[in-house]
Structure formats: C-alpha cells, structure tokens
Enzyme design. Structure first.
Site, PDB file in Angstrom:
ATOM      1  N   SER A  14     -10.991 -14.605   7.835  1.00  0.00           N
ATOM      2  CA  SER A  14     -11.675 -13.761   6.855  1.00  0.00           C
ATOM      3  C   SER A  14     -10.663 -13.155   5.899  1.00  0.00           C
ATOM      4  O   SER A  14      -9.787 -12.386   6.302  1.00  0.00           O
ATOM      5  CB  SER A  14     -12.441 -12.639   7.554  1.00  0.00           C
ATOM      6  OG  SER A  14     -12.816 -11.671   6.585  1.00  0.00           O
ATOM      7  N   HIS A  39     -13.422 -17.710   5.181  1.00  0.00           N
ATOM      8  CA  HIS A  39     -14.576 -16.809   5.223  1.00  0.00           C
ATOM      9  C   HIS A  39     -14.383 -15.724   4.168  1.00  0.00           C
ATOM     10  O   HIS A  39     -13.353 -15.050   4.136  1.00  0.00           O
ATOM     11  CB  HIS A  39     -14.667 -16.200   6.622  1.00  0.00           C
ATOM     12  CG  HIS A  39     -15.875 -15.363   6.868  1.00  0.00           C
ATOM     13  ND1 HIS A  39     -17.107 -15.871   7.189  1.00  0.00           N
ATOM     14  CD2 HIS A  39     -16.031 -14.014   6.855  1.00  0.00           C
ATOM     15  CE1 HIS A  39     -17.970 -14.892   7.379  1.00  0.00           C
ATOM     16  NE2 HIS A  39     -17.350 -13.743   7.170  1.00  0.00           N
ATOM     17  N   ASP A  41     -16.026 -12.324   2.548  1.00  0.00           N
ATOM     18  CA  ASP A  41     -16.977 -11.238   2.812  1.00  0.00           C
ATOM     19  C   ASP A  41     -17.314 -10.510   1.524  1.00  0.00           C
ATOM     20  O   ASP A  41     -16.454  -9.883   0.910  1.00  0.00           O
ATOM     21  CB  ASP A  41     -16.353 -10.255   3.805  1.00  0.00           C
ATOM     22  CG  ASP A  41     -16.276 -10.845   5.194  1.00  0.00           C
ATOM     23  OD1 ASP A  41     -17.338 -11.212   5.736  1.00  0.00           O
ATOM     24  OD2 ASP A  41     -15.163 -10.953   5.730  1.00  0.00           O
ATOM     25  N   MET A  43     -19.347  -7.556  -0.199  1.00  0.00           N
ATOM     26  CA  MET A  43     -19.949  -6.255   0.154  1.00  0.00           C
ATOM     27  C   MET A  43     -20.281  -5.479  -1.105  1.00  0.00           C
ATOM     28  O   MET A  43     -19.486  -5.465  -2.053  1.00  0.00           O
ATOM     29  CB  MET A  43     -18.957  -5.462   0.996  1.00  0.00           C
ATOM     30  CG  MET A  43     -18.503  -6.190   2.241  1.00  0.00           C
ATOM     31  SD  MET A  43     -17.303  -5.195   3.125  1.00  0.00           S
ATOM     32  CE  MET A  43     -17.013  -6.242   4.552  1.00  0.00           C
ATOM     33  N   HIS A  72     -20.163 -14.931   3.083  1.00  0.00           N
ATOM     34  CA  HIS A  72     -20.993 -14.026   3.874  1.00  0.00           C
ATOM     35  C   HIS A  72     -21.449 -12.898   2.956  1.00  0.00           C
ATOM     36  O   HIS A  72     -20.666 -12.014   2.619  1.00  0.00           O
ATOM     37  CB  HIS A  72     -20.131 -13.508   5.044  1.00  0.00           C
ATOM     38  CG  HIS A  72     -20.823 -12.538   5.933  1.00  0.00           C
ATOM     39  ND1 HIS A  72     -20.150 -11.846   6.928  1.00  0.00           N
ATOM     40  CD2 HIS A  72     -22.119 -12.133   6.016  1.00  0.00           C
ATOM     41  CE1 HIS A  72     -20.999 -11.067   7.566  1.00  0.00           C
ATOM     42  NE2 HIS A  72     -22.196 -11.209   7.030  1.00  0.00           N
ATOM     43  N   MET A  74     -23.049  -9.668   2.226  1.00  0.00           N
ATOM     44  CA  MET A  74     -23.531  -8.377   2.770  1.00  0.00           C
ATOM     45  C   MET A  74     -24.004  -7.551   1.586  1.00  0.00           C
ATOM     46  O   MET A  74     -23.427  -6.508   1.251  1.00  0.00           O
ATOM     47  CB  MET A  74     -22.388  -7.695   3.544  1.00  0.00           C
ATOM     48  CG  MET A  74     -22.118  -8.375   4.881  1.00  0.00           C
ATOM     49  SD  MET A  74     -20.528  -7.904   5.577  1.00  0.00           S
ATOM     50  CE  MET A  74     -19.492  -9.105   4.764  1.00  0.00           C
ATOM     51  N   MET A 143     -23.206 -11.102  14.082  1.00  0.00           N
ATOM     52  CA  MET A 143     -22.236 -10.025  13.852  1.00  0.00           C
ATOM     53  C   MET A 143     -21.906  -9.351  15.185  1.00  0.00           C
ATOM     54  O   MET A 143     -22.795  -8.852  15.874  1.00  0.00           O
ATOM     55  CB  MET A 143     -22.818  -8.990  12.885  1.00  0.00           C
ATOM     56  CG  MET A 143     -22.982  -9.475  11.443  1.00  0.00           C
ATOM     57  SD  MET A 143     -21.463 -10.093  10.689  1.00  0.00           S
ATOM     58  CE  MET A 143     -20.354  -8.695  10.874  1.00  0.00           C
ATOM     59  N   GLY A 150     -13.277  -4.628   8.315  1.00  0.00           N
ATOM     60  CA  GLY A 150     -12.497  -5.408   9.270  1.00  0.00           C
ATOM     61  C   GLY A 150     -11.871  -4.473  10.289  1.00  0.00           C
ATOM     62  O   GLY A 150     -11.940  -3.247  10.176  1.00  0.00           O
ATOM     63  N   GLY A 151     -11.287  -5.076  11.296  1.00  0.00           N
ATOM     64  CA  GLY A 151     -10.501  -4.301  12.249  1.00  0.00           C
ATOM     65  C   GLY A 151     -11.295  -3.484  13.251  1.00  0.00           C
ATOM     66  O   GLY A 151     -10.741  -2.592  13.894  1.00  0.00           O
ATOM     67  N   ASP A 181     -18.658 -13.104  14.284  1.00  0.00           N
ATOM     68  CA  ASP A 181     -17.933 -12.430  13.206  1.00  0.00           C
ATOM     69  C   ASP A 181     -17.722 -10.960  13.555  1.00  0.00           C
ATOM     70  O   ASP A 181     -18.675 -10.186  13.595  1.00  0.00           O
ATOM     71  CB  ASP A 181     -18.753 -12.569  11.916  1.00  0.00           C
ATOM     72  CG  ASP A 181     -18.024 -12.043  10.695  1.00  0.00           C
ATOM     73  OD1 ASP A 181     -16.868 -11.609  10.817  1.00  0.00           O
ATOM     74  OD2 ASP A 181     -18.633 -12.080   9.605  1.00  0.00           O
ATOM     75  N   GLY A 182     -16.455 -10.621  13.793  1.00  0.00           N
ATOM     76  CA  GLY A 182     -16.099  -9.220  14.010  1.00  0.00           C
ATOM     77  C   GLY A 182     -15.376  -9.005  15.328  1.00  0.00           C
ATOM     78  O   GLY A 182     -15.898  -9.325  16.397  1.00  0.00           O
ATOM     79  N   GLY A 203     -10.469 -11.995  11.008  1.00  0.00           N
ATOM     80  CA  GLY A 203      -9.705 -11.384   9.928  1.00  0.00           C
ATOM     81  C   GLY A 203      -8.392 -10.831  10.428  1.00  0.00           C
ATOM     82  O   GLY A 203      -7.329 -11.448  10.287  1.00  0.00           O
TER      83      GLY A 203
HETATM   84  C1  DX5 Z   1     -17.178  -7.470   8.656  1.00  0.00           C
HETATM   85  C2  DX5 Z   1     -16.935  -8.842   8.112  1.00  0.00           C
HETATM   86  C3  DX5 Z   1     -15.990  -9.622   8.916  1.00  0.00           C
HETATM   87  C4  DX5 Z   1     -14.614  -9.029   8.988  1.00  0.00           C
HETATM   88  C5  DX5 Z   1     -13.997  -9.436  10.295  1.00  0.00           C
HETATM   89  O1  DX5 Z   1     -18.198  -6.870   7.954  1.00  0.00           O
HETATM   90  O2  DX5 Z   1     -18.142  -9.576   8.052  1.00  0.00           O
HETATM   91  O3  DX5 Z   1     -15.923 -10.973   8.468  1.00  0.00           O
HETATM   92  O4  DX5 Z   1     -13.781  -9.403   7.930  1.00  0.00           O
HETATM   93  O5  DX5 Z   1     -12.801  -8.769  10.432  1.00  0.00           O
HETATM   94  P1  DX5 Z   1     -12.083  -8.624  11.853  1.00  0.00           P
HETATM   95  O6  DX5 Z   1     -11.808  -9.994  12.361  1.00  0.00           O
HETATM   96  O7  DX5 Z   1     -10.858  -7.847  11.509  1.00  0.00           O
HETATM   97  O8  DX5 Z   1     -13.020  -7.867  12.752  1.00  0.00           O
HETATM   98 ZN    ZN Z   2     -17.982 -11.773   7.596  1.00  0.00          ZN
END
Ligand code: DX5
Ligand code: ZN
Length: 224
Positions: A14, A39, A41, A43, A72, A74, A143, A150-151, A181-182, A203
């Site tokens: 990601s 990937h 994201d 937002m 993705h 969001m 999810m 992330g994180g 994812d996540g 990510g």
């Molecule tokens: C969260 C995103 C994920 C995110 C994952 O809303 O959809 O794709 O980047 O990040 P990590 O792997 O750090 O949880």
């Molecule tokens: Zn994502």
C-alpha cells in the site's frame, strides 16, 4: 498448513505508507522487490477521517510502473469518480459496500469501463453484504482495521469473517480474490492465509522495512 495446490499468495504493497516525496521511486522499488500489485488508497475526509490523493497521482505514476493498480476507494459517493480513476490507470477499482445504497450499480459501472470490480467491507459489516454481488466482483477486500489510516493493529476478530467468505466464494464457483487489508505483517499474514485469504495488502510492514524484497517474501508462505 498451506495445501500443495493452494493458489500463490499475492502481495499488494500500500503506497499510503511510502515516502510521499518520492512516490515514483517507492512504487518502482516495490515492483523490483517482487510485489504483485500496487495498492492505492483513496480517501476523501468524509467516508473516512483522512485525505490521501486522487486520480492525478495515479495518472502520474501509471507511466512509471507496470504493476497492476489496485485502487481502494474510501470515498462516498464513489460513482462520480469511478470513471476518472479508470481513465487515470486503475486496473482494479474497489468500492466500499457501505459507501452508498447502490453497490450493484457501482460495480456495474466499474465493469462497464473495462476494469475489474472489487468490493470492500468494514470490520462491522457482515459477509451478507457481498452475497448478492459475487457474480460482479473479481475481488473482495476484508478490512482488518477501520479504514482511514495505515499503521493500525490487525483486528483478529475478522478471521472468522475471512473464513466465511472463503467458503462463500468457493461455493459460488466464481473466481474472486480474497484480499485482507490492514495491520498485515508476517504473523497476521499467516493467520489471514490460514483463514482463506489469498491476497495481502501491506503498507507499514513493507514500506517501513529497510529491505522491501525481504519484507514481501516474509509475508508469503514458504511454499508460495
Ligand atoms: C487503510 C488502508 C490500508 C492501509 C494499510 O485504510 O486501506 O490499505 O494502507 O496500511 P497498514 O498495512 O500499515 O495497516
Ligand atoms: Zn486499502
């Protein structure tokens, strides 16, 4: 245990966790490191409490990277922006089941643009939310954190949902990637794969590592 005939596990780093001042280099680095998809994201600060980037960034990267773009969304509403992401170079366009009342229409729109359609579901959303669209999707994104950042820490309560979706997909006879994812790292990847996931978004565990190739390899089962 991974079955000998199990499909290869795909890894989709990601870009949200990359160094945003060096997006091209970061995307090319994970490509060279053995990633399967990139990937991305998206937002909007409305569907999720964060803002990332839009189609212009995809377009700028598209000429620089060969990896399939796993987008993705969001965002809510999603439909007014789907064409822009398709034109910017998205290969897969994944919309959230919670993003509006007309998921079926959104998926039809993605497919009408010649892109692979996906549906993402939040941790509180049951598997039934995707049961009537299995014939339209190539990808289901489970999810394993609340979307937006992330994180975050992997929500292990989602493992049962992954297993239920695995059964649902297998029973349907459709070919659908089951993506998590996540919070994916070497440990949670293993749990998700054992539950039935075949595609890992990661990510922090990739872009936060010094050696991207080693980080990607660490996510795959040894036999994969
Ligand atoms: C969260 C995103 C994920 C995110 C994952 O809303 O959809 O794709 O980047 O990040 P990590 O792997 O750090 O949880
Ligand atoms: Zn994502």
């Amino acid at each position: 245990m991974l079955q000998p005939d199990a499909p290869r596990v795909l890894v989709a780093p990601s870009l949200l966790a990359a160094d945003f001042s060096r997006l091209r280099e970061e995307a090319q680095a994970v490509e060279a490191a053995g990633a399967d998809w990139l990937h991305l994201d998206i937002m909007d600060g409305h569907f999720v409490p964060n803002i990332s980037f839009g189609p212009l960034v995809l377009r700028a990267l598209r000429a620089q990277v060969r990896l399939p773009f796993d987008v993705h969304l969001m965002i809510a509403p999603a439909d007014p922006f789907i064409e822009a992401f398709a034109e910017a170079g998205a290969d897969h366009i994944c919309v959230h089941a919670e993003a509006g009342p007309h998921l079926h229409r959104s998926l039809q729109l993605v497919r009408s643009l010649g892109r692979l359609a996906g549906v993402a579901i939040n941790p509180a959303t049951p598997v039934a939310a995707v049961a009537e669209v299995l014939d339209l999707v190539s990808l289901i994104n489970v999810m394993t954190v609340n979307p937006g950042f992330g994180g975050q820490q992997f929500l292990s309560g989602q493992l049962a949902k992954i297993a239920a979706l695995r059964r649902m997909i297998d029973a349907s006879g459709h070919r659908i990637a089951l993506e998590v994812d996540g919070g994916i790292n070497a440990q949670t990847a293993r749990q998700a794969i054992e539950a039935g996931a075949d595609t890992l978004v990661a990510g922090t565990s990739v872009f936060g590592a010094t050696d991207y190739a080693a980080a990607i390899t660490a996510l795959r089962p040894a036999a994969s």
